[in-house]
Design a protein around this motif. Structure first.
Motif, PDB file in Angstrom:
ATOM      1  N   ARG A  71       0.811  -1.220   0.000  1.00  0.00           N
ATOM      2  CA  ARG A  71       0.000   0.000   0.000  1.00  0.00           C
ATOM      3  C   ARG A  71       0.839   1.261   0.000  1.00  0.00           C
ATOM      4  O   ARG A  71       0.316   2.355  -0.181  1.00  0.00           O
ATOM      5  CB  ARG A  71      -0.932   0.008   1.219  1.00  0.00           C
ATOM      6  N   ARG A  72       2.162   1.113   0.233  1.00  0.00           N
ATOM      7  CA  ARG A  72       3.052   2.274   0.249  1.00  0.00           C
ATOM      8  C   ARG A  72       4.314   1.922  -0.536  1.00  0.00           C
ATOM      9  O   ARG A  72       5.412   1.798   0.010  1.00  0.00           O
ATOM     10  CB  ARG A  72       3.387   2.683   1.684  1.00  0.00           C
ATOM     11  N   ALA A  73       4.139   1.740  -1.830  1.00  0.00           N
ATOM     12  CA  ALA A  73       5.258   1.318  -2.675  1.00  0.00           C
ATOM     13  C   ALA A  73       6.068   2.514  -3.148  1.00  0.00           C
ATOM     14  O   ALA A  73       5.530   3.604  -3.383  1.00  0.00           O
ATOM     15  CB  ALA A  73       4.739   0.546  -3.878  1.00  0.00           C
ATOM     16  N   VAL A  74       7.372   2.308  -3.284  1.00  0.00           N
ATOM     17  CA  VAL A  74       8.267   3.284  -3.904  1.00  0.00           C
ATOM     18  C   VAL A  74       8.898   2.626  -5.121  1.00  0.00           C
ATOM     19  O   VAL A  74       9.443   1.520  -5.028  1.00  0.00           O
ATOM     20  CB  VAL A  74       9.362   3.761  -2.928  1.00  0.00           C
ATOM     21  N   SER A  75       8.823   3.284  -6.264  1.00  0.00           N
ATOM     22  CA  SER A  75       9.458   2.812  -7.492  1.00  0.00           C
ATOM     23  C   SER A  75      10.687   3.663  -7.762  1.00  0.00           C
ATOM     24  O   SER A  75      10.588   4.890  -7.879  1.00  0.00           O
ATOM     25  CB  SER A  75       8.483   2.893  -8.671  1.00  0.00           C
ATOM     26  N   LEU A  76      11.832   3.015  -7.871  1.00  0.00           N
ATOM     27  CA  LEU A  76      13.104   3.728  -7.977  1.00  0.00           C
ATOM     28  C   LEU A  76      13.523   4.027  -9.409  1.00  0.00           C
ATOM     29  O   LEU A  76      14.521   4.713  -9.619  1.00  0.00           O
ATOM     30  CB  LEU A  76      14.202   2.912  -7.286  1.00  0.00           C
ATOM     31  N   ASN A  77      12.792   3.493 -10.390  1.00  0.00           N
ATOM     32  CA  ASN A  77      13.109   3.762 -11.803  1.00  0.00           C
ATOM     33  C   ASN A  77      11.829   3.962 -12.593  1.00  0.00           C
ATOM     34  O   ASN A  77      10.771   3.407 -12.248  1.00  0.00           O
ATOM     35  CB  ASN A  77      13.892   2.601 -12.421  1.00  0.00           C
ATOM     36  N   ARG A  92      -1.333   3.405  -4.661  1.00  0.00           N
ATOM     37  CA  ARG A  92      -0.475   2.609  -3.791  1.00  0.00           C
ATOM     38  C   ARG A  92       0.984   3.050  -3.874  1.00  0.00           C
ATOM     39  O   ARG A  92       1.860   2.435  -3.271  1.00  0.00           O
ATOM     40  CB  ARG A  92      -0.546   1.135  -4.166  1.00  0.00           C
ATOM     41  N   LEU A  93       1.256   4.075  -4.658  1.00  0.00           N
ATOM     42  CA  LEU A  93       2.623   4.583  -4.815  1.00  0.00           C
ATOM     43  C   LEU A  93       2.822   5.822  -3.938  1.00  0.00           C
ATOM     44  O   LEU A  93       2.030   6.762  -4.004  1.00  0.00           O
ATOM     45  CB  LEU A  93       2.889   4.952  -6.271  1.00  0.00           C
ATOM     46  N   VAL A  94       3.878   5.814  -3.147  1.00  0.00           N
ATOM     47  CA  VAL A  94       4.184   6.979  -2.308  1.00  0.00           C
ATOM     48  C   VAL A  94       5.480   7.654  -2.742  1.00  0.00           C
ATOM     49  O   VAL A  94       5.935   8.580  -2.080  1.00  0.00           O
ATOM     50  CB  VAL A  94       4.268   6.589  -0.813  1.00  0.00           C
ATOM     51  N   GLY A  95       6.035   7.218  -3.868  1.00  0.00           N
ATOM     52  CA  GLY A  95       7.228   7.888  -4.357  1.00  0.00           C
ATOM     53  C   GLY A  95       7.775   7.231  -5.606  1.00  0.00           C
ATOM     54  O   GLY A  95       7.664   6.018  -5.784  1.00  0.00           O
ATOM     55  N   THR A  96       8.328   8.070  -6.500  1.00  0.00           N
ATOM     56  CA  THR A  96       9.012   7.583  -7.697  1.00  0.00           C
ATOM     57  C   THR A  96      10.321   8.345  -7.850  1.00  0.00           C
ATOM     58  O   THR A  96      10.537   9.375  -7.212  1.00  0.00           O
ATOM     59  CB  THR A  96       8.159   7.781  -8.965  1.00  0.00           C
ATOM     60  N   ALA A  97      11.193   7.810  -8.724  1.00  0.00           N
ATOM     61  CA  ALA A  97      12.502   8.445  -8.918  1.00  0.00           C
ATOM     62  C   ALA A  97      13.124   7.965 -10.216  1.00  0.00           C
ATOM     63  O   ALA A  97      12.630   7.044 -10.858  1.00  0.00           O
ATOM     64  CB  ALA A  97      13.426   8.123  -7.734  1.00  0.00           C
ATOM     65  N   THR A  98      14.228   8.620 -10.591  1.00  0.00           N
ATOM     66  CA  THR A  98      15.085   8.261 -11.725  1.00  0.00           C
ATOM     67  C   THR A  98      14.315   8.259 -13.039  1.00  0.00           C
ATOM     68  O   THR A  98      13.956   7.208 -13.579  1.00  0.00           O
ATOM     69  CB  THR A  98      15.779   6.900 -11.498  1.00  0.00           C
ATOM     70  N   TRP A  99      14.093   9.444 -13.555  1.00  0.00           N
ATOM     71  CA  TRP A  99      13.326   9.640 -14.779  1.00  0.00           C
ATOM     72  C   TRP A  99      14.242  10.084 -15.916  1.00  0.00           C
ATOM     73  O   TRP A  99      15.099  10.937 -15.735  1.00  0.00           O
ATOM     74  CB  TRP A  99      12.246  10.707 -14.558  1.00  0.00           C
ATOM     75  N   THR A 100      14.021   9.516 -17.110  1.00  0.00           N
ATOM     76  CA  THR A 100      14.728   9.981 -18.305  1.00  0.00           C
ATOM     77  C   THR A 100      13.810  10.736 -19.254  1.00  0.00           C
ATOM     78  O   THR A 100      14.284  11.478 -20.110  1.00  0.00           O
ATOM     79  CB  THR A 100      15.336   8.798 -19.081  1.00  0.00           C
ATOM     80  N   ASP A 101      12.491  10.528 -19.106  1.00  0.00           N
ATOM     81  CA  ASP A 101      11.531  11.040 -20.083  1.00  0.00           C
ATOM     82  C   ASP A 101      10.242  11.480 -19.390  1.00  0.00           C
ATOM     83  O   ASP A 101      10.006  11.123 -18.232  1.00  0.00           O
ATOM     84  CB  ASP A 101      11.144   9.918 -21.074  1.00  0.00           C
ATOM     85  N   PRO A 102       9.391  12.199 -20.097  1.00  0.00           N
ATOM     86  CA  PRO A 102       8.038  12.417 -19.584  1.00  0.00           C
ATOM     87  C   PRO A 102       7.333  11.076 -19.416  1.00  0.00           C
ATOM     88  O   PRO A 102       7.656  10.092 -20.096  1.00  0.00           O
ATOM     89  CB  PRO A 102       7.371  13.257 -20.683  1.00  0.00           C
ATOM     90  N   VAL A 103       6.369  11.012 -18.537  1.00  0.00           N
ATOM     91  CA  VAL A 103       5.659   9.758 -18.289  1.00  0.00           C
ATOM     92  C   VAL A 103       4.931   9.311 -19.555  1.00  0.00           C
ATOM     93  O   VAL A 103       4.577  10.129 -20.413  1.00  0.00           O
ATOM     94  CB  VAL A 103       4.679   9.928 -17.110  1.00  0.00           C
TER      95      VAL A 103
END
Length: 358
Positions: A71-77, A92-103
């Motif tokens: 319920r509190r996932a973090v995606s690092l890429n 269910r996502l509480v954080g994302t990181a490491t972006w190369t492009d627009p979503v």
């Protein structure tokens, strides 16, 4: 890895952190908060959702077990982020990181509500501050020594950690580069990642629908195509010593799907660096250019790449440059992600438009 090393296509390198001091304090707070319990919450309704749990998937030689749907996932890429968003798991996502492009198109609204912890690799402290109950990453360089932290470090804190199988299946990441492929990547490995995450999050039907949609798109893009004899070269970034795709990663998936040839097929390195004389000597029919929005390398955008190619005396007379046969892809389409399907579609369409494929 030394911070002074150039940043490769997927490895946003950073110096090793000493995981102590403030991190230990955060770790204690994380465990005290219940984040390490696997559910991240004491809500009775959340416990009721745990029917059929615990669930375990085998991932890159590790068992990843969750005791309830995260319920509190973090995606690092970005790659794992876009899978989770495509599965309808933004809440269910509480954080994302490491972006190369627009979503990815169609996910803008879902992504807008998810905190971005960092554009590049976040610190371990920043990730722990989000109190995750699950962590996912696309690359061993992110979820490993020299990255945010090792998966073992997260597991010690009770946080299951999942690594995309596309970065370990048939691949050796022990060197300093972006890894070496012992076996060609296939989209089945990417589809397996979708199914793994769907199972862990208890959304298997959504996972099967996503896989079916991706397969249908590939079938439509490649129906009747014949690009035999056409040579492609994939340039991700860096104008000084370009990162070009070797035989067997995501660009290899695209190339094989179309029946074409990769001008760098003689190397199993994921993204070897080479000189422009080599590029000019191999003289591909088409140049596939990464069109990135990150700012860690020279010539990140396709516009900068084209400007370089057309002004450099070594590359200016190449066939693809003279004929302006450029295909612009997102970084995610050139990495092993669900957007590799987007790469198949765009390269197929371009080859037909250039008159190089039926």
């Amino acid at each position: 890895m030394p911070a002074a090393r150039p940043v490769g296509p997927r490895r946003l390198r950073l110096s090793r952190r000493a995981l102590r001091g403030p991190v230990l304090l955060l770790s204690g707070a994380l465990l005290a908060s219940g984040c390490g319990s696997g559910t991240g919450t004491d809500d009775p309704a959340a416990r009721a959702d745990a029917a059929g749990y615990p669930r375990t998937v085998r991932d890159c030689g590790h068992d990843v077990r969750v005791d309830a749907p995260p319920r509190r996932a973090v995606s690092l890429n970005q790659g794992t982020t876009e899978i989770l968003l495509s599965l309808g798991l933004a809440d269910r996502l509480v954080g994302t990181a490491t972006w190369t492009d627009p979503v990815m198109k169609g996910l803008e609204k879902a992504n807008a509500g998810v905190p971005r912890l960092a554009d590049d690799i976040p610190s371990f402290e920043t990730v722990l501050d989000a109190e995750p109950d699950f962590v996912a990453a696309s690359f061993a360089s992110t979820l490993g020594t020299g990255g945010v932290a090792t998966r073992e470090r997260f597991t010690e804190l009770g946080v299951p950690a999942y690594l995309s199988p596309s970065d370990c299946a048939g691949k050796d990441n022990s060197g300093d580069g972006d890894g070496v492929r012992n076996e060609p990547l296939t989209l089945d490995t990417v589809y397996g990642e979708v199914r793994d995450l769907a199972r862990l999050f208890d959304v298997e039907q959504r996972g099967e629908k996503l896989v079916a949609d991706l397969k249908a798109r590939v079938d439509k893009a490649t129906s009747g195509i014949d690009a035999s004899g056409v040579t492609l070269m994939y340039w991700f970034a860096n104008s000084t010593s370009p990162y070009l795709a070797g035989c067997c990663g995501a660009p290899g998936v695209i190339t094989r799907a179309l029946g074409a040839e990769n001008a760098m097929d003689d190397t199993h390195e994921e993204w070897p660096q080479t000189g422009w004389e080599t590029v000019a000597d191999r003289d591909p029919d088409v140049l596939v250019l990464g069109d990135l929005t990150r700012k860690s390398q020279t010539a990140e955008t396709a516009a900068k790449k084209i400007e370089f190619l057309e002004s450099n005396p070594v590359t200016g007379n190449m066939t693809a440059v003279r004929e302006k046969r450029y295909v612009l892809l997102s970084g995610q389409a050139m990495n092993p992600t669900i957007r590799t399907v987007e790469g198949v579609e765009q390269v197929a369409a371009a080859l037909r438009a250039f008159g190089l494929a039926q």
